[in-house]
Write a protein that holds these residues in place. Sequence first.
Motif, short mmCIF file in Angstrom:
data_model
loop_
_atom_site.label_atom_id
_atom_site.label_comp_id
_atom_site.label_asym_id
_atom_site.label_seq_id
_atom_site.Cartn_x
_atom_site.Cartn_y
_atom_site.Cartn_z
N GLY A 165 49.94 -46.93 -19.63
CA GLY A 165 50.32 -46.76 -18.23
C GLY A 165 51.01 -45.43 -18.00
N LEU A 166 51.90 -45.08 -18.94
CA LEU A 166 52.59 -43.80 -18.83
C LEU A 166 51.61 -42.64 -18.97
N VAL A 167 50.61 -42.82 -19.87
CA VAL A 167 49.59 -41.77 -20.04
C VAL A 167 48.83 -41.55 -18.74
N VAL A 168 48.45 -42.67 -18.09
CA VAL A 168 47.72 -42.56 -16.82
C VAL A 168 48.60 -41.88 -15.77
N PHE A 189 65.85 -46.77 -21.95
CA PHE A 189 64.90 -46.14 -22.88
C PHE A 189 63.71 -45.58 -22.10
N ALA A 190 63.16 -46.40 -21.18
CA ALA A 190 62.00 -45.95 -20.41
C ALA A 190 62.34 -44.72 -19.59
N LEU A 191 63.53 -44.73 -18.99
CA LEU A 191 63.94 -43.60 -18.15
C LEU A 191 64.06 -42.32 -18.98
N LYS A 192 64.70 -42.45 -20.18
CA LYS A 192 64.86 -41.27 -21.02
C LYS A 192 63.51 -40.71 -21.44
N VAL A 193 62.59 -41.62 -21.83
CA VAL A 193 61.27 -41.16 -22.24
C VAL A 193 60.58 -40.46 -21.09
N TYR A 194 60.71 -41.03 -19.89
CA TYR A 194 60.02 -40.43 -18.75
C TYR A 194 60.59 -39.06 -18.41
N VAL A 195 61.92 -38.94 -18.46
CA VAL A 195 62.53 -37.64 -18.15
C VAL A 195 62.09 -36.59 -19.17
N LEU A 196 61.99 -36.99 -20.44
CA LEU A 196 61.55 -36.03 -21.46
C LEU A 196 60.09 -35.65 -21.24
N THR A 248 44.62 -38.60 -26.34
CA THR A 248 45.47 -38.39 -27.51
C THR A 248 46.58 -37.39 -27.21
N ASP A 249 46.24 -36.32 -26.50
CA ASP A 249 47.26 -35.32 -26.17
C ASP A 249 48.40 -35.96 -25.39
N PHE A 250 48.03 -36.81 -24.43
CA PHE A 250 49.07 -37.44 -23.62
C PHE A 250 49.83 -38.49 -24.41
N ILE A 251 49.10 -39.24 -25.26
CA ILE A 251 49.79 -40.24 -26.10
C ILE A 251 50.80 -39.53 -26.98
N GLU A 252 50.40 -38.35 -27.52
CA GLU A 252 51.32 -37.62 -28.39
C GLU A 252 52.50 -37.08 -27.59
N THR A 253 52.26 -36.70 -26.34
CA THR A 253 53.38 -36.27 -25.50
C THR A 253 54.39 -37.40 -25.35
N VAL A 254 53.87 -38.60 -25.05
CA VAL A 254 54.75 -39.75 -24.91
C VAL A 254 55.43 -40.05 -26.24
#
Lengths: 119, 361
Positions: free
Chosen positions: B22-25, B308-315, B255-261
């Motif tokens: 979902g985050l990748v999308v 956790f979700a917020l920190k990941v999203y901000v990064l 994969t690029d986006f998964i690796e970003t996440v």
Amino acid sequence: METFIPILMMAGVVFGAFSLTYALNWILAPRQNLKAPVKREAFECGNVSPDPGERRRYIGFYLLAIDFVLFDVEIAFFYPWAAAFGQLERQTLVFVAVFLMILIAGFIYAWKSGALELE
Amino acid sequence: MDAVFLISTLVKILLVFSGVLGLVVLLTWQERKQSALMQDRIGANRAAILGFRLFGLIHSAADGLKMMSKETFMPAHARKAVYMIAPLLAASFAMMAFAVIPFGDSIELFGLVIPLRIAGMSVGILYVFAMMSLSVYGVVLAGWASNNKFAFLGGMRACSQMIAYEITMGATLLGLVLIFQTLDLNAMVQAQGTLIGGVLPRWGIFLQPLGFLLFLTAGIAETKRVPFDLPEGESEIIGYYVEYSGMRFGLFMMTDFIETVLVAALVTTLFLGGWQVPFLASDGFHFPGGAEVKLSGIAVSLLQMAAFALKVYVLCWLLLLIRWTLPRFRFDQLLQLGWKYLLPASLANIVLTAAALYLLK
């Protein structure tokens, strides 16, 4: 087992789901003239590729890979030491320092001999 | 090994898997909108369902559908089996690294205490490195199996770039391991829960500021995106996926986006306190002034997951910001940066950390 069963399950779900996208792609997508020679050419901006298959490779990448294997394995040896740092005797620090010196000496040698450069 | 364990594990796997996807999308959409904002454009806004455009969010769905419905063909010279599985390897191993990342401490539901990570592994860091290394295989094998010189060059570049920065990642994390003396990611996050001097949370970024910068740089390099997008180099060699089409290409893009996440999640876990919320203990907030707010156990767990979700999203947002701000390196500069600047700096980081800990002991 409490650790590895979940990882195997994760592997199953992930590989299964991504394989499913292949299957969906196979069902949804059109397939026309897949054997047509023009379609099967190697991409070369519209030209005929002069040497699509085996050709000479640049050796520098191989050298970098060797560097990587050396240094990555040596870095991996530090992990047990770091994880047990609090419980170790005083003299182990000397052993690790000697080992680090050897690593750094190798690094300097690789640097000076040009193994870290391309071209 | 009971049914409850298996079912809860499966639920957690599906939660993490769908959460990351979902985050990748969302990131594919955000990448277009954010770049548009930064370049004074409007960005994707045409795709619509029944007239609803949802700020262009429909484009993400349209992208996925397009990948699925495009013809996939194979060039004549390709090594067929390897060519077929390479995208699968790249995407799957990147995704599997999430198995050990704790997205919360534990939650109590129906009298059961469920740890909020898929596998509680005592060598979690090493597992993540192993999966990231295996993910490189997908890229290299794609370059080799395509049997096209541009694809091969892209694969070689990807390989030498990723291994150069992987050493830096490994060496940088030694500083954190020295401080927390564990390889278990959840234990590391728990150790980041206390306060320094009663005010500052004991997060990795405050203990290892140099390590944070090095790890973030190496992490961006691992994602193979601008300024480290030499393996792709759209305008020169196109990259290791030049011969790929349809969903096989789609998996590489994902994969690029998964690796970003993944990099965002790793940096969050290791340096930004993971699921820790400052001043939040298991029974509620305890502020330095003495003020307290009592919270129930479930509320605390949910708050930690949200943090956790917020920190990941901000990064992720920060990584996109960097991706659209900086120009691309030249390839030899990129290797110089990895080998001659980041690696010595991370070795110095180990020495300094060990010396400081030794003197403080």
